[in-house]
Every structure is written in C-alpha cells, then in structure tokens.
Design a protein around this motif. Structure first.
Motif, PDB file in Angstrom:
ATOM      1  N   UNK A  36       0.834  -1.204   0.000  1.00 50.87           N
ATOM      2  CA  UNK A  36       0.000   0.000   0.000  1.00 50.87           C
ATOM      3  C   UNK A  36       0.873   1.260   0.000  1.00 50.87           C
ATOM      4  N   UNK A  37       1.997   1.229   0.731  1.00 53.16           N
ATOM      5  CA  UNK A  37       2.919   2.372   0.746  1.00 53.16           C
ATOM      6  C   UNK A  37       3.539   2.563  -0.635  1.00 53.16           C
ATOM      7  N   UNK A  38       3.899   1.458  -1.275  1.00 54.86           N
ATOM      8  CA  UNK A  38       4.484   1.555  -2.622  1.00 54.86           C
ATOM      9  C   UNK A  38       3.470   2.102  -3.622  1.00 54.86           C
ATOM     10  N   UNK A  39       2.220   1.688  -3.504  1.00 56.39           N
ATOM     11  CA  UNK A  39       1.186   2.228  -4.400  1.00 56.39           C
ATOM     12  C   UNK A  39       0.996   3.718  -4.171  1.00 56.39           C
ATOM     13  N   UNK A  40       1.050   4.134  -2.898  1.00 56.39           N
ATOM     14  CA  UNK A  40       0.876   5.559  -2.582  1.00 56.39           C
ATOM     15  C   UNK A  40       2.006   6.400  -3.165  1.00 56.39           C
ATOM     16  N   UNK A  41       3.239   5.861  -3.110  1.00 58.38           N
ATOM     17  CA  UNK A  41       4.396   6.602  -3.620  1.00 58.38           C
ATOM     18  C   UNK A  41       4.602   6.396  -5.117  1.00 58.38           C
ATOM     19  N   UNK A  42       3.999   5.332  -5.661  1.00 61.09           N
ATOM     20  CA  UNK A  42       4.108   5.071  -7.108  1.00 61.09           C
ATOM     21  C   UNK A  42       5.425   4.458  -7.514  1.00 61.09           C
ATOM     22  N   UNK A  43       6.151   3.861  -6.572  1.00 61.04           N
ATOM     23  CA  UNK A  43       7.441   3.228  -6.876  1.00 61.04           C
ATOM     24  C   UNK A  43       7.585   1.964  -6.044  1.00 61.04           C
ATOM     25  N   UNK A  44       8.475   1.080  -6.505  1.00 60.58           N
ATOM     26  CA  UNK A  44       8.829  -0.103  -5.718  1.00 60.58           C
ATOM     27  C   UNK A  44       9.920   0.299  -4.724  1.00 60.58           C
ATOM     28  N   UNK A  45       9.766  -0.117  -3.484  1.00 64.74           N
ATOM     29  CA  UNK A  45      10.732   0.230  -2.446  1.00 64.74           C
ATOM     30  C   UNK A  45      11.702  -0.910  -2.143  1.00 64.74           C
ATOM     31  N   UNK A  46      11.308  -2.140  -2.472  1.00 65.00           N
ATOM     32  CA  UNK A  46      12.152  -3.293  -2.172  1.00 65.00           C
ATOM     33  C   UNK A  46      12.267  -4.197  -3.398  1.00 65.00           C
ATOM     34  N   UNK A  47      13.433  -4.810  -3.528  1.00 66.60           N
ATOM     35  CA  UNK A  47      13.634  -5.910  -4.467  1.00 66.60           C
ATOM     36  C   UNK A  47      13.474  -7.189  -3.662  1.00 66.60           C
ATOM     37  N   UNK A  48      12.482  -7.976  -3.981  1.00 62.41           N
ATOM     38  CA  UNK A  48      12.169  -9.182  -3.219  1.00 62.41           C
ATOM     39  C   UNK A  48      12.776 -10.400  -3.910  1.00 62.41           C
ATOM     40  N   UNK A  49      13.569 -11.144  -3.159  1.00 65.11           N
ATOM     41  CA  UNK A  49      14.122 -12.401  -3.653  1.00 65.11           C
ATOM     42  C   UNK A  49      13.687 -13.503  -2.706  1.00 65.11           C
ATOM     43  N   UNK A  50      14.035 -14.721  -3.036  1.00 63.60           N
ATOM     44  CA  UNK A  50      13.648 -15.846  -2.169  1.00 63.60           C
ATOM     45  C   UNK A  50      14.429 -15.852  -0.867  1.00 63.60           C
ATOM     46  N   UNK A  51      15.598 -15.202  -0.826  1.00 66.39           N
ATOM     47  CA  UNK A  51      16.441 -15.250   0.368  1.00 66.39           C
ATOM     48  C   UNK A  51      16.405 -13.955   1.181  1.00 66.39           C
ATOM     49  N   UNK A  52      16.279 -12.813   0.498  1.00 69.53           N
ATOM     50  CA  UNK A  52      16.397 -11.551   1.218  1.00 69.53           C
ATOM     51  C   UNK A  52      15.565 -10.481   0.521  1.00 69.53           C
ATOM     52  N   UNK A  53      15.534  -9.332   1.165  1.00 72.15           N
ATOM     53  CA  UNK A  53      14.815  -8.180   0.627  1.00 72.15           C
ATOM     54  C   UNK A  53      15.789  -7.009   0.599  1.00 72.15           C
ATOM     55  N   UNK A  54      15.948  -6.387  -0.558  1.00 66.07           N
ATOM     56  CA  UNK A  54      16.892  -5.289  -0.727  1.00 66.07           C
ATOM     57  C   UNK A  54      16.142  -4.000  -1.064  1.00 66.07           C
ATOM     58  N   UNK A  55      16.686  -2.880  -0.620  1.00 67.49           N
ATOM     59  CA  UNK A  55      16.108  -1.579  -0.962  1.00 67.49           C
ATOM     60  C   UNK A  55      16.392  -1.241  -2.416  1.00 67.49           C
ATOM     61  N   UNK A  56      15.410  -0.693  -3.085  1.00 62.58           N
ATOM     62  CA  UNK A  56      15.620  -0.144  -4.421  1.00 62.58           C
ATOM     63  C   UNK A  56      16.241   1.248  -4.273  1.00 62.58           C
ATOM     64  N   UNK A  57      16.554   1.871  -5.396  1.00 64.11           N
ATOM     65  CA  UNK A  57      17.088   3.232  -5.357  1.00 64.11           C
ATOM     66  C   UNK A  57      16.078   4.174  -4.706  1.00 64.11           C
TER      67      UNK A  57
END
Length: 296
Positions: A36-57
C-alpha cells in the motif's frame, strides 16, 4: 507514520518474516501494508528475492527521510508527554500590583518545588491588560481586580476573593486615635490616590462617590510602595487593602460601614488546557462559600 515504521523494520531486517515478528504482526499484513505504501508513492521500495529483501534506489532515498520523520514523531510524543505530566513547558501568570489575597511568591515557590522544569512567566499589569493577555493567549491564568465594571465576555472566574479596604495614616496623624472612621471623616485631609488602571482606583472612587464625599487628591501614584512612603511622611491619607496595611508600619483604621473590594483568578475556560496551569490550581484552596460570579 505506521507504514514508515514498518518500512524501516523491513529495511533493517532485510526480511519480511523477521520484521513482522519484531512488529508483532503477521507477515501477510506487513506485506500488504508495504504494498500500500508503494502504491501511494508510485514506486517499488524493495527488491524481493527468495532469500532476502533489498532496498531499491527509491527505497534508499526514502530511508533517510523516513528515519528522520519517525525520530521527529517520537521526539514530539516525548515532548507532549513531558508537558502533560508537568515535567516541562511554560506557565504564564498575570497579576495586578495590589493582589495580596494569595501569597503569590509562596504559591509559585511551591509550584517550582513540585515542577522545577516548568518555566514560569509572571506579568504584572492592570486588570484590563491582563484580561487582554488572557483572551489573546499570552497568559494561562490572571489574578485581576473586579471593579465597578463587569469583566468582558470570555474569561471564566475560577476563584473569588474579597479584601477589606482600610484607611492608612501616618502614626502622628490626627486620626491615629480612632479605631474606625467614616469616609466623611477623611474630607478635610489631603488624599493620596492609587492610580494604576481599573481595579483599586475605580473601586475607591466609587466608594467615595456613593458616600457623596469630595476628596482633595494631592498625589496620584501608580506604585503601592511609593504610596505607603508618602503616607508615612504625613503627606496624605489613603485607602488600601487591609493585607497591605497590615504589612506596613502605618496606622490602619477600619472604615464604617465596612468597605471591601473583590478580586478573582480568571482563565479562558473552567478547565485550562495547559497542564501546568491545572497543577497550579491544585495548589490553591477551592472557592469558599460566597456566591461565585461564574462566567462573564
């Protein structure tokens, strides 16, 4: 703000499950909130993988601001709590010069002992100026004199006081041998008038007007200490509140019939919003059995 806190938890843990455990919520609820936060900001905030979650730019750009916002909100909550618990803040109190119905220095000393971190501002002015300061938000409480004119609409009387008025004369004055005097007895003597705006001045003037006594005013003074000195040197007689006369070395004469004036502690409402003002009220005795003037 809650979503920013959740965003920071995920960024810190790098894992939705561990962040959800830290926040005491389900992983699905946390994931839904972040989406919901990502939809509000209109951008992806995390890169989701099977092992970890990384911040996007975009997530890295948000991260520093989110920490600042959450930190500021925590500090704001703490500051509000300090004020609510009277461990910080300010208290602005006004008083007329001649108010002695309450030992104000002693009262403020007790308040300071209980709440040393609260900064107290004390202002001395005329009743008119104090009411203006109260209604304008500059004062939390004001001790005012109620003269012949009613208070303007707005202020609420929280405490009601009455002070007897007496005549003071020098110790070698011709009236010294009298226990009490009528106002007509004062007509032959020069009069020292206290003039510091509405209050005692207008009350005394109305007192003599009702008695149809013409005063011969030779001194007009706006400082009570100076007035007492002028009387001590035999330059005239004066009418003052009995507590002031009692603390001087002048001869005090009761007025017959008895004369008095009314004073009041006023605020903007029955329950002041400033916790420090409520704490000060708690140190004052409640109003006695006299009829209360109520809202004016």
């Amino acid at each position: 703000m809650r979503r920013l806190q959740q965003f920071l938890a995920v960024a810190h843990r790098g894992h939705f499950t561990r962040a959800a455990e830290e926040l005491h919520m389900s992983q699905s609820a946390l994931s839904s909130s972040i989406r919901a936060l990502e939809r509000e900001l209109g951008v992806a905030l995390f890169e989701r993988t099977t092992r970890t979650v990384l911040l996007t730019a975009a997530g890295r750009a948000l991260h520093a601001h989110a920490r600042q916002l959450v930190g500021d909100m925590a500090a704001a909550h703490a500051a509000v709590a300090e004020i609510a618990q009277v461990r910080a803040g300010t208290l602005a109190v006004g008083t007329v010069q001649t108010f002695v119905a309450v030992d104000l220095p002693a009262l403020l000393a007790r308040f300071h002992a209980d709440h040393p971190a609260v900064e107290v501002h004390l202002r001395e002015a005329t009743s008119t100026e104090l009411v203006d300061g109260l209604t304008g938000g500059d004062l939390d409480l004001a001790f005012v004199a109620l003269d012949t004119d009613p208070l303007p609409p707005g202020p609420t009387v929280l405490r009601d006081y009455e002070e007897e008025l007496v005549v003071v004369v020098a110790r070698d004055h011709p009236l010294t041998g009298s226990a009490c005097v009528a106002l007509t007895d004062l007509a032959p003597f020069p009069f020292i008038d206290f003039e510091a705006g509405p209050g005692l001045q207008t009350t005394v003037a109305a007192l003599f007007a009702r008695a149809d006594v013409q005063r011969r005013i030779t001194f007009r003074i706006g400082d009570m200490t100076r007035l007492i000195e002028l009387v001590r040197h035999g330059l005239g007689v004066a009418v003052v509140p009995e507590p002031i006369a009692r603390t001087s070395d002048l001869t005090s004469l009761r007025i017959t019939p008895r004369a008095s004036r009314r004073l009041a502690l006023v605020a903007r409402s029955d329950a002041p919003t400033n916790p420090a003002a409520r704490a000060l009220l708690g140190l004052l005795p409640v109003r006695d059995g006299r009829d209360a003037p109520g809202r004016r």
